[in-house]
Design an enzyme around this catalytic site. Structure first.
Site, PDB file in Angstrom:
ATOM      1  N   ARG A 122      11.580   3.708   2.417  1.00 41.92           N
ATOM      2  CA  ARG A 122      11.290   2.827   3.552  1.00 41.92           C
ATOM      3  C   ARG A 122      12.558   2.065   3.877  1.00 41.92           C
ATOM      4  NH1 ARG A 122       6.124  -1.006   4.272  1.00 41.92           N
ATOM      5  NH2 ARG A 122       5.349   1.035   4.909  1.00 41.92           N
TER       6      ARG A 122
ATOM      7  N   HIS B  92       6.097   6.274  11.025  1.00 46.59           N
ATOM      8  CA  HIS B  92       5.508   6.167   9.687  1.00 46.59           C
ATOM      9  C   HIS B  92       4.601   7.392   9.517  1.00 46.59           C
ATOM     10  CE1 HIS B  92       4.191   4.597   6.000  1.00 46.59           C
ATOM     11  NE2 HIS B  92       3.850   3.373   6.332  1.00 46.59           N
TER      12      HIS B  92
ATOM     13  N   LYS C 216      26.470  -4.565  -2.195  1.00 46.33           N
ATOM     14  CA  LYS C 216      27.905  -4.481  -2.489  1.00 46.33           C
ATOM     15  C   LYS C 216      28.659  -3.696  -1.418  1.00 46.33           C
ATOM     16  CE  LYS C 216      26.834  -4.216  -7.462  1.00 46.33           C
ATOM     17  NZ  LYS C 216      26.974  -3.383  -8.687  1.00 46.33           N
TER      18      LYS C 216
ATOM     19  N   ARG D 276       0.808  -1.214   0.000  1.00 41.41           N
ATOM     20  CA  ARG D 276       0.000   0.000   0.000  1.00 41.41           C
ATOM     21  C   ARG D 276       0.845   1.269   0.000  1.00 41.41           C
ATOM     22  NH1 ARG D 276      -2.470  -4.096   1.720  1.00 41.41           N
ATOM     23  NH2 ARG D 276      -0.691  -4.392   3.086  1.00 41.41           N
ATOM     24  N   THR D 277       1.862   1.330   0.847  1.00 40.37           N
ATOM     25  CA  THR D 277       2.638   2.568   0.931  1.00 40.37           C
ATOM     26  C   THR D 277       3.363   2.851  -0.373  1.00 40.37           C
ATOM     27  OG1 THR D 277       2.940   2.266   3.322  1.00 40.37           O
ATOM     28  CG2 THR D 277       4.430   3.787   2.202  1.00 40.37           C
TER      29      THR D 277
END
Length: 299
Positions: free
Chosen positions: A102, A130, A81, A52-53
């Site tokens: 995120r 959030h 890496k 959703r986000t």
């Protein structure tokens, strides 16, 4: 407003403005979108699973006429890496006009913003915050209750220790008078002390009285991926399961929210009840994130 990093950054006037702008974006969305961000690019960096986000950020940018570049699996990132996030952000900030990110680590969004040449929108940083979710949560509450104009009883239920969505929303609700907050969770995953204020109520059982008095119940998933040991998770995983019978005890105009995904904490039979607003809540992410993108880009 260059970056959106924490619920702490918003004043009451900021929130009122964002709610107004979000309502305007909802009208624009209903008409099919606009070209406000024509020529602009959103860089979506999602180093934890998201549906959703991430998709609502990308949809928001495209509904504003912009474009999206994305990285959604850290195993395909140069971080495997050994590249540090500071370098990643410097480069992506040169490709895009705004970044939604995120991360797995608490505080990493703020670190990214420090090194970014463009606005950064925090889409969730580990078990921290959030903030964009809390704004769409606030918008959802606004659509059903006159928050700040009359007393409002808000109850948070579930995984409150690791639930970054409740951390941010609890902070934002402090900006409004008359909001009474209750926390309902097993002791092992109760709300961290830093988010609890005088006057808050703390419970370990979801009593009928709580269901009957709540105007808003905000349920959360038990986040297995954040628990330090499986034994604790198994002990609390089914602590609260919302059934039609339980939700039927809520006020007719009360709302049941959930940031999703749900696992088994809300039975699917609840979906048809008038109190169930979690799918509407998720859809509200698009106009709210449209508003935040436009604000951050000063459009």
């Amino acid at each position: 407003m260059k970056h959106v990093l924490s619920a702490d950054q918003f004043s009451r006037s900021d929130l009122d403005h964002i709610m107004k702008r979000s309502a305007e974006m909802a009208d624009i969305l209903a008409l099919g979108g606009s070209k406000l961000c024509d020529g602009k690019i959103l860089g979506a960096l999602f180093y934890e699973p998201s549906t959703r986000t991430r998709l609502s950020f990308e949809t928001a940018m495209m509904r504003l006429g912009g474009k999206v570049i994305s990285e959604t699996d850290v195993t395909f990132s140069s971080q495997t890496k050994g590249e540090v996030i500071e370098d990643t952000i410097r480069i992506v900030g040169g490709y895009a006009d705004i970044i939604a990110i995120r991360t797995k680590q608490k505080g990493e969004a703020k670190l990214a913003a420090h090194y970014s040449p463009v606005p950064v929108l925090n889409g969730g940083d580990g078990s921290g915050e959030h903030p964009t979710q809390s704004l769409l949560d606030l918008y959802t509450i606004f659509k059903h209750h006159k928050i700040g104009e009359k007393p409002l009883n808000v109850t948070f239920v579930g995984d409150l220790k690791y639930g970054r969505t409740v951390h941010s929303l609890a902070k934002i609700l402090r900006q409004y008078e008359g909001v009474n907050i209750q926390y309902v969770a097993p002791e092992e995953i109760q709300m961290p002390e830093e988010y609890i204020k005088d006057g808050d109520s703390i419970h370990t059982e979801l009593h009928d009285e709580i269901l009957q008095q709540a105007d808003v119940i905000y349920d959360t998933r038990m986040q297995k991926e954040r628990f330090e040991d499986v034994e604790t998770f198994n002990r609390v995983r089914n602590a609260f399961i919302f059934t039609p019978e339980m939700v039927g005890k809520m006020k007719p105009d009360a709302i049941l929210m959930h940031p999703l995904p749900r696992v088994n904490e809300i039975q699917q039979a609840v979906d048809k009840l008038p109190q169930a607003k979690y799918f509407e809540q998720a859809l509200n992410g698009v106009p709210v994130r449209m508003a935040l993108i436009a604000e951050a880009l000063e459009i």
